[in-house]
Design an enzyme around this catalytic site. Structure first.
Site, PDB file in Angstrom:
ATOM      1  N   PRO A 140       4.095   0.051 -11.125  1.00  0.00           N
ATOM      2  CA  PRO A 140       4.714   1.150 -10.371  1.00  0.00           C
ATOM      3  C   PRO A 140       6.143   0.801  -9.963  1.00  0.00           C
ATOM      4  O   PRO A 140       6.393  -0.281  -9.435  1.00  0.00           O
ATOM      5  CB  PRO A 140       3.806   1.285  -9.135  1.00  0.00           C
ATOM      6  CG  PRO A 140       2.504   0.681  -9.546  1.00  0.00           C
ATOM      7  CD  PRO A 140       2.847  -0.428 -10.494  1.00  0.00           C
TER       8      PRO A 140
ATOM      9  N   TYR B  37       3.999  -0.687   3.697  1.00  0.00           N
ATOM     10  CA  TYR B  37       3.823   0.751   3.905  1.00  0.00           C
ATOM     11  C   TYR B  37       2.627   0.979   4.832  1.00  0.00           C
ATOM     12  O   TYR B  37       2.038   0.021   5.343  1.00  0.00           O
ATOM     13  CB  TYR B  37       3.691   1.457   2.562  1.00  0.00           C
ATOM     14  CG  TYR B  37       4.952   1.320   1.719  1.00  0.00           C
ATOM     15  CD1 TYR B  37       6.178   1.758   2.206  1.00  0.00           C
ATOM     16  CD2 TYR B  37       4.924   0.724   0.466  1.00  0.00           C
ATOM     17  CE1 TYR B  37       7.344   1.609   1.455  1.00  0.00           C
ATOM     18  CE2 TYR B  37       6.086   0.571  -0.287  1.00  0.00           C
ATOM     19  CZ  TYR B  37       7.290   1.008   0.221  1.00  0.00           C
ATOM     20  OH  TYR B  37       8.443   0.855  -0.511  1.00  0.00           O
TER      21      TYR B  37
ATOM     22  N   ARG C  21      -3.672  -2.079  -4.435  1.00  0.00           N
ATOM     23  CA  ARG C  21      -2.586  -3.063  -4.403  1.00  0.00           C
ATOM     24  C   ARG C  21      -2.478  -3.630  -2.990  1.00  0.00           C
ATOM     25  O   ARG C  21      -2.424  -2.891  -2.009  1.00  0.00           O
ATOM     26  CB  ARG C  21      -1.254  -2.442  -4.816  1.00  0.00           C
ATOM     27  CG  ARG C  21      -0.077  -3.413  -4.648  1.00  0.00           C
ATOM     28  CD  ARG C  21       1.194  -2.947  -5.312  1.00  0.00           C
ATOM     29  NE  ARG C  21       1.169  -3.258  -6.741  1.00  0.00           N
ATOM     30  CZ  ARG C  21       2.274  -3.356  -7.497  1.00  0.00           C
ATOM     31  NH1 ARG C  21       3.477  -3.192  -6.953  1.00  0.00           N
ATOM     32  NH2 ARG C  21       2.184  -3.622  -8.778  1.00  0.00           N
TER      33      ARG C  21
ATOM     34  N   ARG D  45      10.556  -4.801 -14.205  1.00  0.00           N
ATOM     35  CA  ARG D  45      11.910  -4.882 -14.746  1.00  0.00           C
ATOM     36  C   ARG D  45      11.959  -5.009 -16.269  1.00  0.00           C
ATOM     37  O   ARG D  45      12.837  -4.416 -16.905  1.00  0.00           O
ATOM     38  CB  ARG D  45      12.674  -6.023 -14.077  1.00  0.00           C
ATOM     39  CG  ARG D  45      13.064  -5.713 -12.635  1.00  0.00           C
ATOM     40  CD  ARG D  45      13.780  -6.894 -11.980  1.00  0.00           C
ATOM     41  NE  ARG D  45      14.220  -6.569 -10.635  1.00  0.00           N
ATOM     42  CZ  ARG D  45      13.457  -6.662  -9.554  1.00  0.00           C
ATOM     43  NH1 ARG D  45      12.200  -7.055  -9.676  1.00  0.00           N
ATOM     44  NH2 ARG D  45      13.934  -6.363  -8.362  1.00  0.00           N
TER      45      ARG D  45
END
Length: 755
Positions: free
Chosen positions: A402, A561, A609, A703
């Site tokens: 993600p 988060y 996750r 990446r």
């Protein structure tokens, strides 16, 4: 130039010899507190790379070493009575006494003054009387400790006890042997250093050492017991100890290596665990670099700065590899159930410096045998073997991780998302994941974040999933659901990552009223009623995700988060039923997971996750990460996506190649749940190595997929693989071989005539 060297070990002696050889006018004195023949340990292993440096710098020393070296190529791993041998490794070793004698003789022949059994004068006196002071006084360096405020050392102790011993016969290979005793796991590291002698290191965790009574045994009895434990490896022969005692390895890192005209070298500056055999190697290479910098630079301060700049990155890389190796042996018990051949592969690749491809070059027969045992069809790299999660079979082990794109409008994914995710699906990965898709408008990170809180958003996502399923058959697409929590209402990443919006901010909510950054917006602590609302928002988003055609759903409980904020003790300061103990901190994330699982189709998998460490003092520990994973697995998670950090702004990550993989590895073996490894995994060789060693089940790359959307297709082409694990889209098939380029080589001479 007057030079003082504190410490007469290999690093100090070699530095003295090089500095004197490069400039015979230098006045060089070495102080060594011990006698000339007193040393720690028995054998020394040097690499071909280090020997090449010695050969170029001082052929006399190189020639003397060559005469005494014992060379061999094989490594033996003995696990549960089964021995597996891997060849092609190339080792050279000699006795420490002989190494010191060679270096001492070289120093004397060059005119270096050697003062043995003599304490060096005070550092202040030495620096005042000399142009350069080299502190090569070992892991317990008094120089370093006396100026700790300048060098700023960081010394970490570890979980194993070990002892240096010797056997009066030569192993015919580097031998690793595992003993499973009634007290716990013990391991032997052994290698020859002479035609009739071997170094033997016995190592075990502290609790095993104490349970076996080694902490109370007299030294000789302790050595005799070690010999009995490993009697088969030793062929019934005894061990001898010299001056060695049981000790704990200390990893030394210094912020600075020099102070005025004094400089640290070897173990005084840094240490690397003996399991990768780099201590003497690093010290010798330090000496080579220091001598070269003094020759190249106009003055001592410039030379010391250049030396530190050159050596620090090299040493840091070696220390990362050594740390990975050290931790592998500390956690050896986790791998005992692996098949012996896979266990051997895991051991050989433990430092991440020896890889699948590298080992195949060294010993193709061994590597192919490991692949067959793993289940790789002939000619199939491990990364292209299938993997099943619930009702979903992934055709290969590559995941497009993600990655937030911050390119949605009002939470609606548009053409950019179609092209971005569609291109990576065409690129061959087994699973393509969306960015974090927010479950509410308030739960966005930025105004550009995508959502699944309206029907319009769900319809737009359906356009993406339809494209993937139609044009990239065999590729699965997953959605990651999350809520920003206290990290919301910020600018787009390229406008200022984690920086608050200049205007148009929305109120934030979190587990506790703590801002992410000092001076940032303070979130409101969620009430019980708000927790219920957010739980329902997650469930509603999951229902829309199912209707939008996603194959897999991941719950984002990482990176600080909202749900991650409940899990970490650094961000959850609640005093109600949702804060305090780990069990309570888990309560709300598990409630959300259960609500999502209830509406998510039963045949489709769910992953979670997590951040396995906060990289900050007082944060989530590795042990807690294991329990977090265990809790989600017990509630029905099909795999754990193991990331780290981004929970608190003051984190200090230990970056490096595949640096997050050990956390996934531990969770996989302790919880026995499939895991997804992430974090600086950049090559297909890394993916093959991690999969085949059993450290992870899937590898998520971010990446590399930004750099090359067709990363997986190109990985197949570069390995010469054609099979069901990856399929080139028909329009791209002509590109499945690298395009030809013009010749860059000149024709070879056909005839050469003498004058």
């Amino acid at each position: 130039m007057r030079v003082a060297i504190i410490g007469g070990g290999p690093g100090g002696l070699y530095a003295a010899a090089l500095l004197k050889r490069l400039d015979p006018a230098r006045e060089i004195t070495v102080w060594e507190r011990n006698a000339p023949d007193e040393t720690f340990g028995f054998g020394v292993v040097l690499s071909d790379e280090t020997l090449g440096g010695i050969e170029h710098a001082d052929p006399v020393v190189h020639e003397a070493l060559q005469r005494d070296f014992v060379r061999w190529d094989d490594i033996d791993i003995v696990h549960r009575g089964v021995r597996h041998r891997s060849g092609g490794h190339g080792f050279a070793a000699l006795g420490r006494h002989r190494l010191l004698a060679i270096l001492q003789e070289r120093c004397r022949s060059l005119g270096v003054e050697l003062r043995f059994s003599t304490e060096a004068p005070d550092l202040g006196r030495l620096t005042a009387d000399h142009d350069l002071v080299v502190a090569a006084d070992g892991v317990h360096s008094t120089t370093r400790e006396s100026h700790a405020d300048v060098f700023r050392p960081h010394v970490a102790t570890h979980h194993c006890r070990y002892i240096w011993l010797a056997a009066d016969f030569a192993f015919d290979a580097f031998r690793f042997e595992i003993a499973e005793t009634e007290h716990g796991v013990m391991q032997l590291h052994g290698y020859p250093y002479a035609a009739d002698a071997s170094t033997v290191i016995v190592e075990m965790r502290e609790e095993v050492w104490r349970a076996a009574g080694y902490d109370e045994l007299p030294p000789q009895e302790s050595v005799e017991r070690c010999a009995k434990v490993f009697a088969e490896a030793l062929r019934g022969r005894p061990l001898r100890s010299g001056t060695s005692v049981w000790t704990t390895f200390r990893t030394v890192v210094n912020d600075r290596w020099s102070h005025g005209n004094a400089v640290l070298l070897g173990d005084a500056a840094h240490t690397a665990h003996f399991s990768i055999g780099s201590g003497t190697k690093l010290a010798v290479e330090d000496a080579l670099a220091l001598a070269a910098c003094l020759r190249e630079q106009p003055d001592v301060p410039s030379a010391l700065a250049a030396y530190e700049e050159e050596r620090k990155p090299v040493v840091a890389s070696t220390q990362r590899a050594a740390r990975a190796s050290l931790e592998w042996f500390e956690n050896l018990r986790l791998y005992l159930r692996q098949p012996p051949r896979q266990f051997a592969f895991n051991l050989l690749t433990r430092s991440r410096r020896v890889t699948h491809d590298n080992l195949r070059l060294r010993d193709a027969r061994f590597t192919e045998a490991v692949e067959r045992e793993f289940g790789c069809p002939p000619g199939t790299p491990p990364m292209f073997t299938p993997f099943r999660l619930r009702g979903l079979t992934l055709r290969n082990r590559v995941v497009v991780s993600p990655m937030d794109m911050y390119s949605a409008t009002d939470g609606v994914p548009g053409d950019f998302h179609l092209v971005h995710l569609g291109a990576r699906a065409l690129g061959g990965a087994g699973l393509v994941m969306t960015e974090m898709v927010c479950v509410s408008e308030q739960g966005r990170i930025t105004p550009g974040c995508a959502g699944l809180y309206t029907g319009r958003q769900a319809e737009a996502w359906r356009r993406v999933t339809d494209f993937v399923h139609r044009r990239a058959p065999g590729t699965a697409i997953g959605v990651q659901l999350g809520h920003s929590g206290r990290k919301g209402s910020t600018r787009l990443m390229w406008e200022g990552m984690d920086e608050p919006l200049p205007s148009g901010n929305w109120p934030l909510v979190a587990a506790s009223a703590l801002p992410y950054r000092p001076g940032g917006q303070i979130p409101r602590e969620l009430t019980r009623a708000q927790l219920t609302d957010i739980r329902e928002q997650f469930a509603a988003a999951a229902w829309r995700a199912a209707r939008a055609g996603f194959d897999l759903l991941e719950l984002h409980c990482a990176h600080g988060y909202l749900l991650s904020g409940f899990l970490s003790p650094l961000t959850n300061r609640r005093t109600d039923a949702y804060g305090g103990s780990l069990e309570r901190r888990l309560r709300f994330p598990l409630e959300v997971f259960d609500a999502v699982r209830a509406v998510w189709p039963a045949e489709r998998p769910m992953t979670v996750r997590i951040s396995a460490t906060d990289w900050a003092e007082g944060g989530t520990s590795t042990e807690e990460a294991v329990e977090i994973a265990r809790a989600f697995a017990a509630h029905g998670a099909d795999a754990i996506d193991v990331s780290t950090g981004q929970v608190v702004a003051e984190e200090r990550p230990e970056f490096g190649r595949s640096y997050q993989t050990p956390f996934a590895d531990r969770i996989r073996h302790e919880v026995r749940v499939p895991v997804i490894a992430v974090g600086a995994i950049s090559s297909w060789d890394d993916v093959n190595s991690l999969i085949l060693a059993g450290r992870t089940d899937l590898c998520a790359l971010a990446r590399p997929h930004l750099y090359d959307p067709h990363w997986t297709l190109h990985a197949a082409a570069e390995q010469g693989y054609e099979g069901p694990g990856v399929t080139w889209p028909a329009p791209y098939r002509a590109g499945s071989r690298p395009p030809r380029t013009g010749r860059t080589d000149a024709p070879r001479p056909r005839l050469s005539l003498g004058g």
